[in-house]
Design a protein around this motif. Structure first.
Motif, PDB file in Angstrom:
ATOM      1  N   THR A   1       0.849  -1.193   0.000  1.00 13.20           N
ATOM      2  CA  THR A   1       0.000   0.000   0.000  1.00 13.20           C
ATOM      3  C   THR A   1       0.887   1.246   0.000  1.00 13.20           C
ATOM      4  OG1 THR A   1      -1.499  -1.268   1.392  1.00 13.20           O
ATOM      5  CG2 THR A   1      -1.906   1.105   1.236  1.00 13.20           C
ATOM      6  N   PRO A   2       0.618   2.196  -0.878  1.00 17.62           N
ATOM      7  CA  PRO A   2       1.425   3.432  -0.868  1.00 17.62           C
ATOM      8  C   PRO A   2       1.215   4.210   0.432  1.00 17.62           C
ATOM      9  CG  PRO A   2       0.173   3.249  -2.914  1.00 17.62           C
ATOM     10  CD  PRO A   2      -0.361   2.194  -1.983  1.00 17.62           C
ATOM     11  N   THR A   3       2.243   4.887   0.882  1.00 15.76           N
ATOM     12  CA  THR A   3       2.179   5.644   2.132  1.00 15.76           C
ATOM     13  C   THR A   3       2.200   7.153   1.895  1.00 15.76           C
ATOM     14  OG1 THR A   3       4.581   5.577   2.332  1.00 15.76           O
ATOM     15  CG2 THR A   3       3.356   3.797   3.391  1.00 15.76           C
ATOM     16  N   ALA A   4       2.181   7.572   0.631  1.00 17.64           N
ATOM     17  CA  ALA A   4       2.454   8.981   0.310  1.00 17.64           C
ATOM     18  C   ALA A   4       1.379   9.951   0.776  1.00 17.64           C
ATOM     19  CB  ALA A   4       2.685   9.140  -1.188  1.00 17.64           C
ATOM     20  N   LEU A   5       0.159   9.472   0.998  1.00 21.19           N
ATOM     21  CA  LEU A   5      -0.867  10.406   1.486  1.00 21.19           C
ATOM     22  C   LEU A   5      -0.965  10.439   3.011  1.00 21.19           C
ATOM     23  CD1 LEU A   5      -3.864  10.336  -1.019  1.00 21.19           C
ATOM     24  CD2 LEU A   5      -1.839  11.787  -0.994  1.00 21.19           C
ATOM     25  N   LEU A   6      -0.068   9.735   3.682  1.00 20.70           N
ATOM     26  CA  LEU A   6      -0.003   9.839   5.155  1.00 20.70           C
ATOM     27  C   LEU A   6       0.770  11.117   5.482  1.00 20.70           C
ATOM     28  CD1 LEU A   6       0.752   6.089   5.841  1.00 20.70           C
ATOM     29  CD2 LEU A   6      -1.442   7.261   6.083  1.00 20.70           C
ATOM     30  N   THR A   7       0.243  12.198   4.978  1.00 19.33           N
ATOM     31  CA  THR A   7       0.968  13.446   4.832  1.00 19.33           C
ATOM     32  C   THR A   7       0.002  14.599   5.061  1.00 19.33           C
ATOM     33  OG1 THR A   7       2.490  12.433   3.262  1.00 19.33           O
ATOM     34  CG2 THR A   7       2.152  14.800   3.023  1.00 19.33           C
ATOM     35  N   ASP A   8       0.504  15.678   5.655  1.00 23.73           N
ATOM     36  CA  ASP A   8      -0.334  16.866   5.820  1.00 23.73           C
ATOM     37  C   ASP A   8      -0.395  17.645   4.507  1.00 23.73           C
ATOM     38  OD1 ASP A   8      -1.062  16.553   8.503  1.00 23.73           O
ATOM     39  OD2 ASP A   8       0.865  17.338   9.174  1.00 23.73           O
ATOM     40  N   ARG A   9      -1.566  18.159   4.236  1.00 20.85           N
ATOM     41  CA  ARG A   9      -1.792  18.856   2.974  1.00 20.85           C
ATOM     42  C   ARG A   9      -0.784  19.987   2.751  1.00 20.85           C
ATOM     43  NH1 ARG A   9      -7.275  20.405  -0.085  1.00 20.85           N
ATOM     44  NH2 ARG A   9      -6.579  22.249  -1.189  1.00 20.85           N
ATOM     45  N   TYR A  10      -0.373  20.680   3.816  1.00 21.84           N
ATOM     46  CA  TYR A  10       0.494  21.847   3.593  1.00 21.84           C
ATOM     47  C   TYR A  10       1.848  21.481   3.004  1.00 21.84           C
ATOM     48  CZ  TYR A  10       3.104  21.705   8.163  1.00 21.84           C
ATOM     49  OH  TYR A  10       3.906  21.398   9.232  1.00 21.84           O
ATOM     50  N   GLU A  11       2.269  20.222   3.193  1.00 18.20           N
ATOM     51  CA  GLU A  11       3.534  19.834   2.556  1.00 18.20           C
ATOM     52  C   GLU A  11       3.405  19.880   1.030  1.00 18.20           C
ATOM     53  OE1 GLU A  11       4.380  16.119   4.644  1.00 18.20           O
ATOM     54  OE2 GLU A  11       3.744  17.272   6.398  1.00 18.20           O
ATOM     55  N   LEU A  12       2.262  19.467   0.537  1.00 17.54           N
ATOM     56  CA  LEU A  12       2.076  19.472  -0.914  1.00 17.54           C
ATOM     57  C   LEU A  12       1.802  20.873  -1.453  1.00 17.54           C
ATOM     58  CD1 LEU A  12       0.285  16.130  -1.760  1.00 17.54           C
ATOM     59  CD2 LEU A  12       2.688  16.651  -1.430  1.00 17.54           C
ATOM     60  N   THR A  13       1.136  21.721  -0.661  1.00 15.98           N
ATOM     61  CA  THR A  13       0.937  23.087  -1.151  1.00 15.98           C
ATOM     62  C   THR A  13       2.268  23.845  -1.142  1.00 15.98           C
ATOM     63  OG1 THR A  13       0.168  23.730   1.063  1.00 15.98           O
ATOM     64  CG2 THR A  13      -1.517  23.232  -0.560  1.00 15.98           C
ATOM     65  N   MET A  14       3.134  23.550  -0.184  1.00 15.10           N
ATOM     66  CA  MET A  14       4.478  24.165  -0.212  1.00 15.10           C
ATOM     67  C   MET A  14       5.269  23.666  -1.421  1.00 15.10           C
ATOM     68  SD  MET A  14       5.880  24.434   3.720  1.00 15.10           S
ATOM     69  CE  MET A  14       5.317  22.872   4.390  1.00 15.10           C
ATOM     70  N   LEU A  15       5.188  22.371  -1.656  1.00 17.72           N
ATOM     71  CA  LEU A  15       5.878  21.789  -2.814  1.00 17.72           C
ATOM     72  C   LEU A  15       5.393  22.460  -4.096  1.00 17.72           C
ATOM     73  CD1 LEU A  15       7.530  19.609  -4.310  1.00 17.72           C
ATOM     74  CD2 LEU A  15       5.528  18.114  -4.118  1.00 17.72           C
ATOM     75  N   ASP A  16       4.087  22.626  -4.201  1.00 18.62           N
ATOM     76  CA  ASP A  16       3.475  23.233  -5.373  1.00 18.62           C
ATOM     77  C   ASP A  16       4.047  24.632  -5.610  1.00 18.62           C
ATOM     78  OD1 ASP A  16       1.431  22.733  -7.358  1.00 18.62           O
ATOM     79  OD2 ASP A  16       0.220  24.285  -6.391  1.00 18.62           O
ATOM     80  N   ALA A  17       4.065  25.427  -4.551  1.00 14.63           N
ATOM     81  CA  ALA A  17       4.561  26.799  -4.675  1.00 14.63           C
ATOM     82  C   ALA A  17       6.069  26.817  -4.938  1.00 14.63           C
ATOM     83  CB  ALA A  17       4.220  27.585  -3.411  1.00 14.63           C
TER      84      ALA A  17
END
Lengths: 443, 443
Positions: free
Chosen positions: B3-19
């Motif tokens: 099972t992938p574990t990549a969404l065991l993550t807070d959303r702000y990490e991805l919004t920071m990555l995006d920016a």
């Protein structure tokens, strides 16, 4: 293929099964009950959560090759028991409190009926799920009450084990939170997700202004800027200088929050950013939230305290045999006699009694020996029936599963919370807000 | 397929990555550090656990179709970021404290080096695993110290969420417990499993004698019989009558344990069952275990308190950016300035200083700007280097994973615990047993 859940089980359940298959008692029909002897932490009520999750895990409760190989290679059970487990599928019935329901000491939160063999081995899984999720939901409900109309976001994933974090986000949402930071809770359970940036975002950039400018370019002027990496007053000034007075919000993650919130509100208003919201996120629990009621705060983010049950990380529920078939086919109520851990034998039907104004007055538990439900009326104006069928003859009611189940549980919780007497809403330690009243009917 | 574990993550990490992908800072080399600002609960030392588990979860940290669909359908990140995530694989390096190691405030438990993009999104997963497992291991080590030579079994699965329960069993074993009730912990991590029967076993049968007789037929006379379902003295008498004086053990799960254990020991001896052992399992924590030191108890089973960290269910560790590359390619130490949450910038190398008798005297942390390790000597007699390489250029060191990793961590823990000064072993609340001493070397 989903991961089997059958080894999320204490070894003694399988050694009991092994011995029961050998002595013939494995086939005896049994009633197991899951309940809490008391409410931990001096809470005035508890909130049931985890039921929908448990049903999904029950669906995957099977012994595949890896599970069987482990049991065989380690001599946990005999070859006969291995054969039983290879074909295992729960064929019994489960009734229980609806997810999101309020509960009290002795409330029959789950009633599992089946052969001893099929019911005994669900003990650990059922308790693990209900104890954790209900502990989080109970704490979350208190925070939700303390927050009143201000939105609450759950952001404690980092302070809980990685899969518990998802369950905690789900439980907090059921108990009144409005969102979570946890993406998997969004994917798996439909919980709204939120979040913008951490301190690392500011530190990554050469200046705070660069960081804010980039965040706005990416997320728009309605985003929330974290303003306490360096100096808060300077951070607020920079935020408004970069975003303008239409800035969505600022987040405060440190300091004495009542003081800081007041000074940031004044500064924002002075700068003309009168509609910019303030969200606070530093070490909040239900008491800190209540203490901020008069402060100019628009929303709260809660981490550690909600995912760890705010001092009561487990609900302390137990799973006990309460009735079984005798050799003559009749039913026998059974109960442990140990000091301080005694239990009430017999199958139970539960009602929440209400006064003419609809305010709950008691948890009424009708105890009837044997398998039949008590004849008490269901859902009268003065007595709301608390149990629903979750599994019947092995078939799981899918209405309780998935994102739909979560949405229904949240709606149910917010509805039944309204029944509670006002004194149930206070945060201080006390006895349960309703008495649990047993009514034993002889068969 | 795992099972992938990549969404065991807070959303702000991805919004920071995006920016960051948008403004070009995503490619900046960064050093993130995972550490605890303090030891929760007035503990005198902490125990690192979860490292081997984290490495396995890192191996599965990928965005498959379900994860990508969720992020896309909910507009969490842009299409460019979706493309980055589809190919995501951590290519950086991680050094850290060996699993089972003792730690103190500020100890650099993990140091994650890579681009901002690849390192920032590991924050939640790394913290979830280390915070939970270390909290359990820290509590477990105190219980293990209190128990001395008497074996301790972990049996708290029912009081922890179903997957945390497995992690907790693993962490408790690393910190000195000898077994668990949790079967999945046995299968996945090689932790020895134990357990015989619950009260339901006795209640299922027509008489306690029937239940004991059947259990012995299945598990042999060396089994442990649970004797407190009805009357303890009668239970003990029946147990010896059925099993004979060669009975392996009796288990007590209720009552005032010092009193009950003494009277059961006397009764067993009177009956000639002088080698029958007594195991106790009722609401034990490190303090209750210590209070039983003079009682005739042979082993302990611990549930709720160990899996919930005995009052401190999370270790409170944080994951902070401490250094990053500047535009000129040089390194910049960075640190948050917020009151009460300040951190020490710069990459760190850690040593445990020891006196000539081998007793630990300080946690020495050498801070060097930039990427290079400090030139301090490693593993001198008076300074034990605490960090090892866990991941190098994306390659995970498999020695830390699986059952072998657990066995190595347990051995390491028991070895390094010997270094602690005697005062570290006391149970009362106090300051950390060793001071953390920073030594800043200018680049």
């Amino acid at each position: 293929m989903s991961t089997p859940t059958a080894l999320l089980t204490d070894r003694y359940e399988l050694t009991m099964l092994d011995a029961a298959l050998r002595d013939g008692t494995a086939a005896r029909r049994c009633v197991f009950e899951l309940f809490g002897r008391r409410l931990p932490g001096g809470r005035r009520f508890g909130v049931v959560a985890g039921t929908g999750r448990l049903l999904g895990l029950l669906r995957d409760f099977r012994f595949d090759e890896a599970e069987i190989a482990f049991l065989r290679d380690n001599g946990v059970v005999s070859r006969e028991t291995i054969r039983y487990l290879e074909d295992y599928r729960f064929t019994g019935s489960i009734t229980g409190y609806r997810e999101g329901e309020i509960y009290f000491p002795g409330s029959p939160i789950l009633t599992v009926e089946g052969t001893f063999a099929e019911a005994v081995i669900l003990e650990t899984l059922a308790l693990s799920v209900l104890n954790h999720d209900s502990a989080v939901a109970t704490a979350a409900a208190r925070m939700s009450i303390a927050a009143g109309d201000r939105p609450l976001a759950e952001m404690g994933s980092r302070r809980a084990a990685e899969r518990s974090a998802v369950a905690a986000a789900r439980a907090a949402y059921i108990a009144g939170f409005s969102a979570t930071s946890n993406l998997e809770a969004g994917r798996a359970w439909g919980v709204p997700t939120m979040g913008t940036a951490a301190h690392a975002w500011t530190l990554l950039h050469d200046t705070e202004e660069d960081a804010f400018r980039s965040q706005i370019a990416s997320l728009g002027v309605n985003t929330t800027l974290l303003v306490d990496t360096y100096d808060i007053a300077q951070g607020v000034a920079t935020a408004v200088a970069v975003a303008g007075t239409e800035l969505g919000g600022v987040r405060l993650d440190s300091g004495d929050l009542p003081t800081v919130a007041a000074s940031v509100r004044a500064q924002l208003d002075d700068l003309g950013a009168t509609s910019t919201k303030i969200t606070v996120t530093s070490d909040l629990d239900e008491f800190a939230i209540a203490a901020l009621a008069a402060s100019p705060v628009d929303s709260y983010g809660v981490g550690t305290s909600v995912v760890t049950g705010s001092g009561s990380p487990t609900a302390g529920m137990v799973y006990k045999l309460v009735a079984r078939q005798a050799n003559d086919g009749g039913w026998v109520s059974v109960a442990k006699a140990s000091t301080s851990k005694a239990s009430v034998g017999g199958r139970k039907t539960a009602f929440r009694l209400r006064d003419p104004h609809g305010v709950a007055t008691a948890e009424s538990i009708v105890v009837a020996d044997g398998f039949e439900q008590s004849p008490a009326a269901r859902d009268r104006a003065d007595a709301r029936a608390l149990q629903v069928t979750l599994v019947e003859g092995g078939d799981i009611d899918v209405a309780h599963e998935g994102a739909d189940g979560v949405a229904a549980a949240r709606a149910h919780h917010l509805r039944v919370r309204e029944e509670l007497p006002v004194m149930a809403l206070a945060l201080s330690r006390a006895d349960p807000a309703l008495p649990t009243v047993y009514d034993v009917i002889d068969a």
